[in-house]
Design a protein around this motif. Structure first.
Motif, short mmCIF file in Angstrom:
data_model
loop_
_atom_site.label_atom_id
_atom_site.label_comp_id
_atom_site.label_asym_id
_atom_site.label_seq_id
_atom_site.Cartn_x
_atom_site.Cartn_y
_atom_site.Cartn_z
N ASN A 1 4.57 -9.37 -11.78
CA ASN A 1 4.82 -10.35 -10.70
C ASN A 1 3.50 -10.66 -9.98
O ASN A 1 3.33 -10.34 -8.80
CB ASN A 1 5.81 -9.78 -9.67
CG ASN A 1 7.16 -9.47 -10.28
OD1 ASN A 1 8.01 -10.34 -10.37
ND2 ASN A 1 7.33 -8.24 -10.71
N PRO A 2 2.55 -11.29 -10.68
CA PRO A 2 1.19 -11.41 -10.11
C PRO A 2 1.09 -12.27 -8.86
O PRO A 2 0.08 -12.21 -8.16
CB PRO A 2 0.38 -12.01 -11.28
CG PRO A 2 1.38 -12.58 -12.22
CD PRO A 2 2.65 -11.84 -12.04
N THR A 3 2.12 -13.07 -8.54
CA THR A 3 2.03 -13.87 -7.30
C THR A 3 2.63 -13.11 -6.12
O THR A 3 2.63 -13.61 -4.99
CB THR A 3 2.76 -15.22 -7.45
OG1 THR A 3 4.13 -14.94 -7.76
CG2 THR A 3 2.14 -16.09 -8.52
N ALA A 4 3.15 -11.92 -6.38
CA ALA A 4 3.80 -11.16 -5.30
C ALA A 4 2.76 -10.65 -4.30
O ALA A 4 1.60 -10.44 -4.63
CB ALA A 4 4.56 -9.97 -5.90
N LYS A 5 3.21 -10.46 -3.06
CA LYS A 5 2.37 -9.80 -2.04
C LYS A 5 2.89 -8.37 -1.89
O LYS A 5 4.12 -8.15 -1.81
CB LYS A 5 2.49 -10.51 -0.69
CG LYS A 5 2.00 -11.95 -0.70
CD LYS A 5 0.50 -12.01 -0.62
CE LYS A 5 0.00 -13.44 -0.56
NZ LYS A 5 -1.15 -13.71 -1.39
N ILE A 6 1.97 -7.44 -1.84
CA ILE A 6 2.36 -6.03 -1.64
C ILE A 6 2.25 -5.72 -0.15
O ILE A 6 1.22 -5.99 0.47
CB ILE A 6 1.45 -5.09 -2.46
CG1 ILE A 6 1.56 -5.41 -3.96
CG2 ILE A 6 1.80 -3.62 -2.18
CD1 ILE A 6 0.59 -4.63 -4.84
N VAL A 7 3.33 -5.22 0.44
CA VAL A 7 3.28 -4.82 1.85
C VAL A 7 3.60 -3.32 1.94
O VAL A 7 4.43 -2.81 1.18
CB VAL A 7 4.24 -5.64 2.76
CG1 VAL A 7 3.90 -7.11 2.73
CG2 VAL A 7 5.69 -5.43 2.39
N ALA A 8 2.90 -2.62 2.83
CA ALA A 8 3.07 -1.17 2.87
C ALA A 8 3.03 -0.65 4.30
O ALA A 8 2.34 -1.20 5.17
CB ALA A 8 1.96 -0.50 2.06
N HIS A 9 3.77 0.43 4.52
CA HIS A 9 3.73 1.12 5.81
C HIS A 9 2.51 2.05 5.80
O HIS A 9 2.23 2.69 4.78
CB HIS A 9 5.03 1.93 5.99
CG HIS A 9 5.24 2.37 7.39
ND1 HIS A 9 4.61 3.47 7.91
CD2 HIS A 9 5.99 1.85 8.39
CE1 HIS A 9 4.98 3.60 9.19
NE2 HIS A 9 5.82 2.64 9.50
N PRO A 10 1.81 2.18 6.94
CA PRO A 10 0.59 3.01 6.93
C PRO A 10 0.83 4.51 6.77
O PRO A 10 -0.14 5.26 6.67
CB PRO A 10 -0.05 2.69 8.29
CG PRO A 10 1.05 2.19 9.14
CD PRO A 10 2.01 1.50 8.23
N GLU A 11 2.09 4.95 6.71
CA GLU A 11 2.36 6.35 6.36
C GLU A 11 2.18 6.58 4.86
O GLU A 11 2.24 7.71 4.38
CB GLU A 11 3.79 6.75 6.76
CG GLU A 11 3.99 6.88 8.26
CD GLU A 11 5.45 7.09 8.64
OE1 GLU A 11 6.27 7.41 7.76
OE2 GLU A 11 5.78 6.92 9.82
N SER A 12 2.01 5.49 4.08
CA SER A 12 1.83 5.62 2.63
C SER A 12 0.44 6.16 2.32
O SER A 12 -0.48 6.05 3.14
CB SER A 12 1.98 4.25 1.95
OG SER A 12 3.17 3.62 2.35
N GLU A 13 0.30 6.70 1.09
CA GLU A 13 -0.99 7.30 0.71
C GLU A 13 -2.06 6.22 0.51
O GLU A 13 -1.74 5.06 0.24
CB GLU A 13 -0.81 8.11 -0.57
CG GLU A 13 -0.02 9.38 -0.32
CD GLU A 13 0.22 10.13 -1.61
OE1 GLU A 13 -0.38 11.19 -1.81
OE2 GLU A 13 1.01 9.63 -2.44
N ILE B 1 6.50 -6.96 -2.83
CA ILE B 1 6.77 -5.58 -3.25
C ILE B 1 6.57 -4.73 -2.00
O ILE B 1 5.51 -4.78 -1.37
CB ILE B 1 5.80 -5.15 -4.38
CG1 ILE B 1 5.89 -6.14 -5.55
CG2 ILE B 1 6.11 -3.73 -4.85
CD1 ILE B 1 4.80 -5.96 -6.61
N VAL B 2 7.62 -4.00 -1.62
CA VAL B 2 7.63 -3.38 -0.30
C VAL B 2 7.59 -1.85 -0.40
O VAL B 2 8.52 -1.22 -0.92
CB VAL B 2 8.90 -3.81 0.48
CG1 VAL B 2 8.91 -3.19 1.86
CG2 VAL B 2 8.95 -5.32 0.60
N ALA B 3 6.50 -1.26 0.13
CA ALA B 3 6.35 0.20 0.10
C ALA B 3 6.74 0.78 1.46
O ALA B 3 5.89 1.05 2.31
CB ALA B 3 4.92 0.58 -0.27
#
Ligand code: 13P
Ligand code: SF4
Length: 310
Positions: A190-202, A231-233
């Protein structure tokens, strides 16, 4: 118990008892749907500070309900399941923390809100994931800082503030469960996806992210960004709000190491609360959070400092 019965009883009881239901985004969807307010840690603390009700039912984990009680000593604060812990809060022992603080007496102590009242009482500042950067930046340059208990959030803060923080070695079991290899695989598909992450992630997960922020921060990014796939972490509970808002966006939960079926990460502590337990706690006005007054008076100082700055 029947869901319709639970919903109508919760509605009746909250009116009768003048209760407000606050829920974190990681709660079960039935709980999010019945809550008076759903938010991230900072928004929930602010709401608890201004709540105009006799009873606060905190659908979240223990440290959140305890923070609400610290802010509202004259209100009854209830938590649907008293065993709703947190790997960050439970992994920071006050005796060891006090010893660390004594070893570095000139350091300013900044503590993530995911901590016990005892740890807060030993701190100069409390912060959440949405205001941590602002709080670190409010501390004069040249002052050394202890940051606890989340080492991943701490490492992220070191990078974005360019400050040298002394970190406690704690972590969130939920946000450490994401697999980088599987994330990259999904992103390549899914190369057009944006990855979003919570700062508790590594760190290796955060390095892939287009946006890093609190649960509310991530939701706002998804709402306002023109991309259609994300893509949601973070914990899977926040996906419910996106689904409810019918934003025509495709949300892919970041995959965990272990899981090949549901491919998402759930916080067992948050999910220990159920609609039935919410009903029972309103009905019985128990489990109730209590806190010894001397401890409360110490713990409220760094919380108030945070609320004034936010
Ligand atoms: P926020 O609500 O600040 O995003 O934090 C998430 C969390 O881990 C709550 O325990
Ligand atoms: Fe604690 Fe992590 Fe669960 Fe949040 S998601 S309550 S930090 S264990």
């Amino acid at each position: 118990m029947d869901k319709l019965f639970l919903v109508s009883e919760i509605n009746r009881l909250r009116q009768e008892k003048d209760a407000i239901i606050l829920a974190h985004y990681y709660q079960e969807k039935e709980i999010q749907d019945i809550a008076d307010f759903v938010g991230d840690s900072l928004e929930l603390s602010k709401k608890a500070a201004t709540a105009d009700a006799a009873i606060i039912v905190f659908a979240g984990v223990y440290f959140m309900a305890e923070t609400a009680k610290i802010i509202n000593p004259n209100k009854k604060v209830l938590l649907p399941d008293i065993n709703a812990g947190c790997s960050l809060a439970d992994g920071c022992d006050p005796l060891r923390f006090k010893a660390l603080k004594e070893f570095y007496p000139d350091h300013v102590v900044v503590t993530y809100i995911n901590s016990s009242a005892e740890i807060k009482a030993l701190s100069d500042w409390v912060c959440t994931s949405s205001n941590a950067k602002k709080i670190i930046e409010a501390i004069p340059e040249g002052k050394e800082i202890i940051f606890a208990p989340d080492k991943n959030l701490g490492m992220y803060l070191k990078k974005v503030t360019n400050r040298d923080l002394l970190l406690w070695e704690g972590s969130c079991v939920v946000h450490e469960a994401f697999s980088l290899d599987k994330l990259i695989e999904i992103y390549n598909a899914n190369p057009t996806a944006k990855i979003v992450a919570h700062p508790e992630s590594e760190r290796h997960i955060l390095e892939t992210a287009h946006y890093i922020g609190s649960t509310s921060g991530m939701l706002n990014f998804i709402r306002n960004n023109s991309a259609t796939t994300f893509i949601v972490a973070t914990e899977a509970g926040i996906l419910h709000q996106i689904a409810k808002e019918t934003l025509q966006k495709t949300i892919i939960p970041a995959p965990t190491y272990e899981d090949n079926t549901c491919a998402c990460s759930e916080c067992a502590f948050m999910k220990i609360n159920t609609l039935e337990k919410l009903y029972l706690c309103l009905k019985n006005e128990s489990p109730e959070i209590t806190i010894e007054e001397e401890l409360r008076l110490q713990a409220i100082k760094p919380i108030n400092r945070m609320l004034h700055l936010s």
